[in-house]
Design a protein around this motif. Structure first.
Motif, PDB file in Angstrom:
ATOM      1  N   GLY A  27      -5.058   1.600  -3.477  1.00  0.00           N
ATOM      2  CA  GLY A  27      -3.917   2.137  -2.840  1.00  0.00           C
ATOM      3  C   GLY A  27      -2.931   3.598  -4.140  1.00  0.00           C
ATOM      4  O   GLY A  27      -1.927   4.057  -3.141  1.00  0.00           O
ATOM      5  N   ILE A  28      -3.534   2.900  -5.427  1.00  0.00           N
ATOM      6  CA  ILE A  28      -3.436   4.488  -6.750  1.00  0.00           C
ATOM      7  C   ILE A  28      -3.582   5.178  -5.612  1.00  0.00           C
ATOM      8  O   ILE A  28      -2.855   6.346  -5.326  1.00  0.00           O
ATOM      9  CB  ILE A  28      -3.756   3.957  -7.430  1.00  0.00           C
ATOM     10  CG1 ILE A  28      -2.862   2.896  -7.859  1.00  0.00           C
ATOM     11  CG2 ILE A  28      -3.025   4.983  -8.577  1.00  0.00           C
ATOM     12  CD1 ILE A  28      -3.341   2.476  -9.164  1.00  0.00           C
ATOM     13  N   ALA A  29      -4.805   5.604  -5.131  1.00  0.00           N
ATOM     14  CA  ALA A  29      -5.253   6.688  -4.939  1.00  0.00           C
ATOM     15  C   ALA A  29      -4.820   7.280  -3.138  1.00  0.00           C
ATOM     16  O   ALA A  29      -3.954   8.978  -3.532  1.00  0.00           O
ATOM     17  CB  ALA A  29      -6.621   6.659  -4.799  1.00  0.00           C
ATOM     18  N   GLN A  30      -4.443   6.635  -2.877  1.00  0.00           N
ATOM     19  CA  GLN A  30      -3.643   6.475  -1.360  1.00  0.00           C
ATOM     20  C   GLN A  30      -2.390   7.554  -1.287  1.00  0.00           C
ATOM     21  O   GLN A  30      -1.898   8.601  -0.887  1.00  0.00           O
ATOM     22  CB  GLN A  30      -3.799   5.212  -0.422  1.00  0.00           C
ATOM     23  CG  GLN A  30      -3.251   5.552   0.695  1.00  0.00           C
ATOM     24  CD  GLN A  30      -2.821   4.560   1.704  1.00  0.00           C
ATOM     25  OE1 GLN A  30      -3.521   3.669   1.760  1.00  0.00           O
ATOM     26  NE2 GLN A  30      -1.306   4.616   2.265  1.00  0.00           N
ATOM     27  N   VAL A  31      -1.799   6.604  -2.782  1.00  0.00           N
ATOM     28  CA  VAL A  31       0.136   6.955  -2.661  1.00  0.00           C
ATOM     29  C   VAL A  31       0.272   8.815  -3.468  1.00  0.00           C
ATOM     30  O   VAL A  31       1.067   9.334  -3.145  1.00  0.00           O
ATOM     31  CB  VAL A  31       0.548   6.048  -3.607  1.00  0.00           C
ATOM     32  CG1 VAL A  31       1.889   6.825  -3.694  1.00  0.00           C
ATOM     33  CG2 VAL A  31       0.368   4.582  -2.440  1.00  0.00           C
ATOM     34  N   ALA A  32      -1.050   8.941  -3.836  1.00  0.00           N
ATOM     35  CA  ALA A  32      -1.530  10.019  -4.753  1.00  0.00           C
ATOM     36  C   ALA A  32      -1.629  10.852  -4.385  1.00  0.00           C
ATOM     37  O   ALA A  32      -0.795  12.184  -4.286  1.00  0.00           O
ATOM     38  CB  ALA A  32      -2.461   9.439  -6.440  1.00  0.00           C
ATOM     39  N   ALA A  33      -2.769  11.139  -3.160  1.00  0.00           N
ATOM     40  CA  ALA A  33      -3.086  11.834  -2.076  1.00  0.00           C
ATOM     41  C   ALA A  33      -1.375  12.301  -0.900  1.00  0.00           C
ATOM     42  O   ALA A  33      -1.761  13.807  -1.445  1.00  0.00           O
ATOM     43  CB  ALA A  33      -4.225  11.718  -1.381  1.00  0.00           C
ATOM     44  N   THR A  34      -1.129  11.565  -0.691  1.00  0.00           N
ATOM     45  CA  THR A  34      -0.092  11.726   0.351  1.00  0.00           C
ATOM     46  C   THR A  34       0.814  11.729  -0.091  1.00  0.00           C
ATOM     47  O   THR A  34       1.462  12.761  -0.291  1.00  0.00           O
ATOM     48  CB  THR A  34       0.329  10.146   1.266  1.00  0.00           C
ATOM     49  OG1 THR A  34       0.867   9.083   0.197  1.00  0.00           O
ATOM     50  CG2 THR A  34      -0.684  10.021   1.597  1.00  0.00           C
ATOM     51  N   THR A  35       1.674  12.198  -2.056  1.00  0.00           N
ATOM     52  CA  THR A  35       2.253  13.135  -2.350  1.00  0.00           C
ATOM     53  C   THR A  35       2.098  14.292  -3.065  1.00  0.00           C
ATOM     54  O   THR A  35       2.253  14.652  -3.889  1.00  0.00           O
ATOM     55  CB  THR A  35       2.883  11.931  -3.824  1.00  0.00           C
ATOM     56  OG1 THR A  35       2.114  11.720  -4.672  1.00  0.00           O
ATOM     57  CG2 THR A  35       3.514  11.148  -2.909  1.00  0.00           C
ATOM     58  N   GLY A  36       0.428  14.668  -2.484  1.00  0.00           N
ATOM     59  CA  GLY A  36      -0.035  15.728  -2.688  1.00  0.00           C
ATOM     60  C   GLY A  36      -0.832  16.373  -4.359  1.00  0.00           C
ATOM     61  O   GLY A  36      -1.258  17.253  -4.385  1.00  0.00           O
ATOM     62  N   HIS A  37      -1.191  15.200  -4.256  1.00  0.00           N
ATOM     63  CA  HIS A  37      -2.222  15.546  -5.701  1.00  0.00           C
ATOM     64  C   HIS A  37      -3.724  15.153  -5.047  1.00  0.00           C
ATOM     65  O   HIS A  37      -4.203  14.778  -4.065  1.00  0.00           O
ATOM     66  CB  HIS A  37      -2.015  14.117  -6.869  1.00  0.00           C
ATOM     67  CG  HIS A  37      -0.749  14.105  -7.246  1.00  0.00           C
ATOM     68  ND1 HIS A  37      -0.294  13.230  -6.801  1.00  0.00           N
ATOM     69  CD2 HIS A  37      -0.479  14.438  -8.432  1.00  0.00           C
ATOM     70  CE1 HIS A  37       1.566  13.455  -6.934  1.00  0.00           C
ATOM     71  NE2 HIS A  37       0.791  14.043  -8.393  1.00  0.00           N
ATOM     72  N   GLN A  38      -4.395  16.346  -6.124  1.00  0.00           N
ATOM     73  CA  GLN A  38      -6.146  16.372  -5.866  1.00  0.00           C
ATOM     74  C   GLN A  38      -7.008  15.237  -6.236  1.00  0.00           C
ATOM     75  O   GLN A  38      -6.285  14.316  -7.371  1.00  0.00           O
ATOM     76  CB  GLN A  38      -6.374  17.254  -6.748  1.00  0.00           C
ATOM     77  CG  GLN A  38      -6.532  18.536  -5.816  1.00  0.00           C
ATOM     78  CD  GLN A  38      -6.962  18.274  -4.502  1.00  0.00           C
ATOM     79  OE1 GLN A  38      -7.624  18.032  -4.059  1.00  0.00           O
ATOM     80  NE2 GLN A  38      -6.259  18.926  -3.585  1.00  0.00           N
ATOM     81  N   ARG A  85      -8.024  15.090   0.261  1.00  0.00           N
ATOM     82  CA  ARG A  85      -7.696  15.461  -1.125  1.00  0.00           C
ATOM     83  C   ARG A  85      -7.924  14.633  -1.920  1.00  0.00           C
ATOM     84  O   ARG A  85      -8.302  14.111  -3.207  1.00  0.00           O
ATOM     85  CB  ARG A  85      -5.874  14.776  -1.360  1.00  0.00           C
ATOM     86  CG  ARG A  85      -5.255  15.979  -0.490  1.00  0.00           C
ATOM     87  CD  ARG A  85      -4.120  16.412  -1.155  1.00  0.00           C
ATOM     88  NE  ARG A  85      -3.039  17.373  -0.796  1.00  0.00           N
ATOM     89  CZ  ARG A  85      -2.174  16.590   0.186  1.00  0.00           C
ATOM     90  NH1 ARG A  85      -1.729  15.739   0.856  1.00  0.00           N
ATOM     91  NH2 ARG A  85      -1.303  17.800   1.295  1.00  0.00           N
ATOM     92  N   VAL A  86      -8.810  13.518  -1.000  1.00  0.00           N
ATOM     93  CA  VAL A  86      -9.289  12.321  -2.144  1.00  0.00           C
ATOM     94  C   VAL A  86     -11.285  12.374  -1.968  1.00  0.00           C
ATOM     95  O   VAL A  86     -11.390  12.632  -0.353  1.00  0.00           O
ATOM     96  CB  VAL A  86      -9.414  10.803  -1.047  1.00  0.00           C
ATOM     97  CG1 VAL A  86     -10.284   9.702  -1.934  1.00  0.00           C
ATOM     98  CG2 VAL A  86      -8.230  10.759  -1.145  1.00  0.00           C
ATOM     99  N   SER A  87     -11.685  12.837  -3.158  1.00  0.00           N
ATOM    100  CA  SER A  87     -13.370  12.709  -3.097  1.00  0.00           C
ATOM    101  C   SER A  87     -13.425  11.779  -3.924  1.00  0.00           C
ATOM    102  O   SER A  87     -13.128  10.651  -4.382  1.00  0.00           O
ATOM    103  CB  SER A  87     -13.875  13.492  -3.444  1.00  0.00           C
ATOM    104  OG  SER A  87     -13.632  14.134  -5.037  1.00  0.00           O
TER     105      SER A  87
END
Ligand code: NAI
Length: 308
Positions: A27-38, A85-87
């Protein structure tokens, strides 16, 4: 328009490594990715990581269906940009080389978390901030495994992360203002509402919620009311969206047990300060139970106390 220097922009958190791709980490990874973070997610096996990525994909589809109800193409672009953005990585030390922030969301076990951070501390760049998503362990106890307590804090998310608006941002006495401000800014960039809290057991939400849930279990144990009626009562009488038992199931009974075990441990210093030992408390509880049992089972011979 607020002034921001290129140095300040350069310092903003852009690359996030999430350790633990379970319920919370995904969940944390998802939200970080949708807000433009790598984002890099780390877990123990490729298999777990693939499941983690699949669950993010599914969740993004749900979000896109709502957010882009009239524009399927835009919805698909939203999903693929976030996924790109997610690896994934199984080696934590490799995964933190580029990280501005590491968010740890692994099993709720102090020793395991300390071991992880000891390794990460050696592998991560100087500027990298570390944060734990622990529900119940003192942030200080985890941070002490590193040499960067000034760059350490708590980011306590709520389940499910993409839906729940709140983020508790926790500081230990050593957390620098710069680190804390960056954690707050990161929370805002994730579009969460942040609340500040010291490193106190249960932070804000669980400190109030856990005793409430335990009280519900006691009500049931005494046979005062059924689970269904307790849930219904709190939903309709207190306006809670879920009853306490539905909530226990939702959080996970294993997580609930971990939280309660830690709460018991944090009681220990208080009892010691009052001159009461754990053994005394156990003896007291045992003897109280014994008195009750004797009343109900007069024909059975009991040892009279733990000392015998
Ligand atoms: P989970 O069991 O769904 O996920 C934990 C993941 O960490 C698993 O995929 C596991 O394989 C992985 N893992 C374990 N040890 C590891 C290691 N050494 N290195 C890399 N990966 C490792 O657990 P969940 O529910 O996501 O909880 C994670 C953390 O978040 C815990 O500290 C928990 O207290 C906290 N938390 C949980 C909430 C909840 O409602 N479930 C809410 C807020 C915080």
């Amino acid at each position: 328009r607020r002034f921001s220097t290129s140095a300040m922009r350069a310092e903003a958190i852009k690359c996030v490594t999430v350790i633990g791709g379970g319920q919370m980490g995904a969940g944390i990874a998802q939200v970080a990715a949708t807000t433009g973070h790598q984002v890099v997610i780390v877990d123990q096996s490729e298999d777990i990581l693939n499941k983690s990525k699949a669950s993010i994909h599914k969740s993004l589809q749900r979000v896109a269906k709502k957010k882009f109800a009239d524009d399927a193409k835009a919805g698909e672009a939203f999903i693929s940009e976030a996924i790109d953005r997610v690896s994934i990585q199984t080696d934590a030390t490799n995964a933190v080389g580029n990280a501005d922030l590491v968010v740890e969301a692994i099993v709720e076990n102090l020793e395991v978390k300390r071991q992880l951070f000891t390794i990460l501390d050696k592998a991560a760049p100087q500027h990298t901030i570390f944060a734990s998503n622990t529900s119940s362990l003192p942030i200080k106890d985890i941070a002490e495994s590193t040499q960067r307590m000034d760059r350490f804090g708590g980011l306590h998310f709520f389940n499910p992360v993409p839906v729940m608006k709140l983020l508790e941002v926790v500081r230990i006495p050593q957390t620098s203002d710069e680190t804390f401000n960056k954690l707050l800014a990161f929370g805002k960039n994730l579009q969460k509402t942040t609340v500040n809290c010291k490193d106190t057991p249960g932070f804000i939400v669980n400190r109030l919620l856990v005793p409430y849930m335990v009280e519900a279990v006691r009500l049931l144990e005494r046979g005062d009311a059924s689970t269904r009626d307790i849930d219904t009562a709190m939903k309709l009488g207190a306006g809670y969206p879920m009853g306490p038992f539905e909530l226990c199931d939702y959080v996970g009974l294993d997580t609930m047990k971990f939280i309660l075990d830690v709460e018991w441990l944090t009681l220990r210093p208080t009892m010691q300060a009052a001159g009461v030992s754990i053994t005394e408390v156990v003896h007291h509880l045992y003897n109280t139970a014994l008195t009750k049992m004797k009343r109900f089972m007069p024909n059975i011979i009991f040892l009279d106390s733990l000392d015998q």
